[in-house]
Motif scaffolding. Sequence first.
Motif, PDB file in Angstrom:
ATOM      1  N   GLN A   1      65.038  32.833  51.347  1.00 53.00           N
ATOM      2  CA  GLN A   1      64.782  34.172  50.843  1.00 53.00           C
ATOM      3  C   GLN A   1      63.956  34.063  49.556  1.00 53.00           C
ATOM      4  N   VAL A   2      62.826  34.755  49.551  1.00 47.14           N
ATOM      5  CA  VAL A   2      61.978  34.773  48.360  1.00 47.14           C
ATOM      6  C   VAL A   2      62.625  35.675  47.323  1.00 47.14           C
ATOM      7  N   GLN A   3      62.746  35.175  46.102  1.00 52.13           N
ATOM      8  CA  GLN A   3      63.310  35.969  45.008  1.00 52.13           C
ATOM      9  C   GLN A   3      62.242  36.178  43.962  1.00 52.13           C
ATOM     10  N   LEU A   4      61.831  37.420  43.807  1.00 46.39           N
ATOM     11  CA  LEU A   4      60.711  37.751  42.948  1.00 46.39           C
ATOM     12  C   LEU A   4      61.143  38.671  41.825  1.00 46.39           C
ATOM     13  N   VAL A   5      60.624  38.404  40.622  1.00 43.80           N
ATOM     14  CA  VAL A   5      60.938  39.207  39.449  1.00 43.80           C
ATOM     15  C   VAL A   5      59.641  39.659  38.812  1.00 43.80           C
ATOM     16  N   GLU A   6      59.447  40.989  38.767  1.00 48.34           N
ATOM     17  CA  GLU A   6      58.249  41.559  38.162  1.00 48.34           C
ATOM     18  C   GLU A   6      58.485  41.873  36.683  1.00 48.34           C
ATOM     19  N   SER A   7      57.420  41.723  35.877  1.00 43.04           N
ATOM     20  CA  SER A   7      57.512  42.044  34.453  1.00 43.04           C
ATOM     21  C   SER A   7      56.127  42.379  33.920  1.00 43.04           C
ATOM     22  N   GLY A   8      56.084  42.852  32.675  1.00 40.24           N
ATOM     23  CA  GLY A   8      54.808  43.096  32.014  1.00 40.24           C
ATOM     24  C   GLY A   8      54.394  44.547  31.924  1.00 40.24           C
ATOM     25  N   GLY A   9      55.154  45.426  32.533  1.00 40.02           N
ATOM     26  CA  GLY A   9      54.805  46.837  32.470  1.00 40.02           C
ATOM     27  C   GLY A   9      55.029  47.413  31.085  1.00 40.02           C
ATOM     28  N   GLY A  10      54.599  48.658  30.920  1.00 40.00           N
ATOM     29  CA  GLY A  10      54.777  49.322  29.636  1.00 40.00           C
ATOM     30  C   GLY A  10      53.994  50.604  29.572  1.00 40.00           C
ATOM     31  N   LEU A  11      53.919  51.138  28.365  1.00 37.87           N
ATOM     32  CA  LEU A  11      53.175  52.369  28.111  1.00 37.87           C
ATOM     33  C   LEU A  11      51.840  52.010  27.468  1.00 37.87           C
ATOM     34  N   VAL A  12      50.761  52.543  28.018  1.00 38.21           N
ATOM     35  CA  VAL A  12      49.435  52.230  27.515  1.00 38.21           C
ATOM     36  C   VAL A  12      48.571  53.483  27.601  1.00 38.21           C
ATOM     37  N   GLN A  13      47.606  53.596  26.698  1.00 35.68           N
ATOM     38  CA  GLN A  13      46.691  54.726  26.748  1.00 35.68           C
ATOM     39  C   GLN A  13      45.638  54.512  27.821  1.00 35.68           C
ATOM     40  N   ALA A  14      45.096  55.595  28.308  1.00 35.17           N
ATOM     41  CA  ALA A  14      44.017  55.520  29.286  1.00 35.17           C
ATOM     42  C   ALA A  14      42.878  54.662  28.726  1.00 35.17           C
ATOM     43  N   GLY A  15      42.339  53.806  29.585  1.00 37.44           N
ATOM     44  CA  GLY A  15      41.300  52.885  29.165  1.00 37.44           C
ATOM     45  C   GLY A  15      41.827  51.541  28.720  1.00 37.44           C
ATOM     46  N   GLY A  16      43.125  51.436  28.548  1.00 32.52           N
ATOM     47  CA  GLY A  16      43.743  50.199  28.092  1.00 32.52           C
ATOM     48  C   GLY A  16      43.975  49.207  29.218  1.00 32.52           C
ATOM     49  N   SER A  17      44.645  48.115  28.863  1.00 34.39           N
ATOM     50  CA  SER A  17      44.882  47.028  29.809  1.00 34.39           C
ATOM     51  C   SER A  17      46.330  46.564  29.750  1.00 34.39           C
ATOM     52  N   LEU A  18      46.779  46.021  30.852  1.00 36.37           N
ATOM     53  CA  LEU A  18      48.090  45.378  30.949  1.00 36.37           C
ATOM     54  C   LEU A  18      47.976  44.222  31.927  1.00 36.37           C
ATOM     55  N   ARG A  19      48.821  43.227  31.747  1.00 35.95           N
ATOM     56  CA  ARG A  19      48.923  42.147  32.726  1.00 35.95           C
ATOM     57  C   ARG A  19      50.347  42.067  33.236  1.00 35.95           C
ATOM     58  N   LEU A  20      50.484  42.264  34.530  1.00 32.97           N
ATOM     59  CA  LEU A  20      51.786  42.160  35.179  1.00 32.97           C
ATOM     60  C   LEU A  20      51.999  40.747  35.706  1.00 32.97           C
ATOM     61  N   SER A  21      53.260  40.330  35.727  1.00 29.82           N
ATOM     62  CA  SER A  21      53.623  39.023  36.260  1.00 29.82           C
ATOM     63  C   SER A  21      54.686  39.183  37.322  1.00 29.82           C
ATOM     64  N   CYS A  22      54.641  38.311  38.296  1.00 27.85           N
ATOM     65  CA  CYS A  22      55.636  38.284  39.368  1.00 27.85           C
ATOM     66  C   CYS A  22      56.049  36.826  39.531  1.00 27.85           C
ATOM     67  N   GLU A  23      57.257  36.506  39.129  1.00 30.81           N
ATOM     68  CA  GLU A  23      57.729  35.129  39.167  1.00 30.81           C
ATOM     69  C   GLU A  23      58.650  34.891  40.343  1.00 30.81           C
ATOM     70  N   ASP A  24      58.415  33.820  41.020  1.00 29.06           N
ATOM     71  CA  ASP A  24      59.265  33.424  42.140  1.00 29.06           C
ATOM     72  C   ASP A  24      60.357  32.485  41.630  1.00 29.06           C
ATOM     73  N   SER A  25      61.543  33.026  41.445  1.00 28.16           N
ATOM     74  CA  SER A  25      62.618  32.222  40.871  1.00 28.16           C
ATOM     75  C   SER A  25      63.078  31.120  41.801  1.00 28.16           C
ATOM     76  N   GLY A  26      62.818  31.283  43.090  1.00 25.40           N
ATOM     77  CA  GLY A  26      63.219  30.265  44.047  1.00 25.40           C
ATOM     78  C   GLY A  26      62.161  29.216  44.316  1.00 25.40           C
ATOM     79  N   HIS A  27      60.968  29.384  43.711  1.00 25.97           N
ATOM     80  CA  HIS A  27      59.879  28.409  43.846  1.00 25.97           C
ATOM     81  C   HIS A  27      59.529  28.146  45.308  1.00 25.97           C
ATOM     82  N   THR A  28      59.459  29.217  46.084  1.00 27.34           N
ATOM     83  CA  THR A  28      59.136  29.029  47.494  1.00 27.34           C
ATOM     84  C   THR A  28      57.919  29.828  47.936  1.00 27.34           C
ATOM     85  N   PHE A  29      57.378  30.682  47.084  1.00 25.54           N
ATOM     86  CA  PHE A  29      56.397  31.656  47.541  1.00 25.54           C
ATOM     87  C   PHE A  29      55.002  31.069  47.725  1.00 25.54           C
TER      88      PHE A  29
END
Length: 119
Positions: A1-29
């Motif tokens: 079973q793939v176990q994935l954890v998303e992070s990096g979201g937040g509040l940003v103004q229009a025109g801004g940038s964000l980087r999201l991450s998705c980590e595979d805790s089981g190291h199988t993806f």
Amino acid sequence: QVQLVESGGGLVQAGGSLRLSCEDSGHTFFTYSMGWFRQAPGKEREFVAAISWGGGVTHYADSVKGRFTISRDNANKHTVYLQMSSLKPEDTAVYYCNPVTGTRPLSSWGQGTQVTVSS
């Protein structure tokens, strides 16, 4: 079973940038193509971007093409990233990652990460 954890979201103004991450805790993806999806309030979950298992092939929804970039690090961090630039209020949603075939998700959903873009 793939176990994935998303992070990096937040509040940003229009025109801004964000980087999201998705980590595979089981190291199988690393054997899967991986995708990002999003679900805005009152709307169905939609495909955003996908990347092949080796990272050489990417695919984007028309709505994010040219603004978002998907990438992955299998060797060291077992993580998939979504670099989002020129963000718009309509990008506001909860963002999820999932292994995919084409644009179709293959596994259950994680908790996601909230992205809010203010105008």
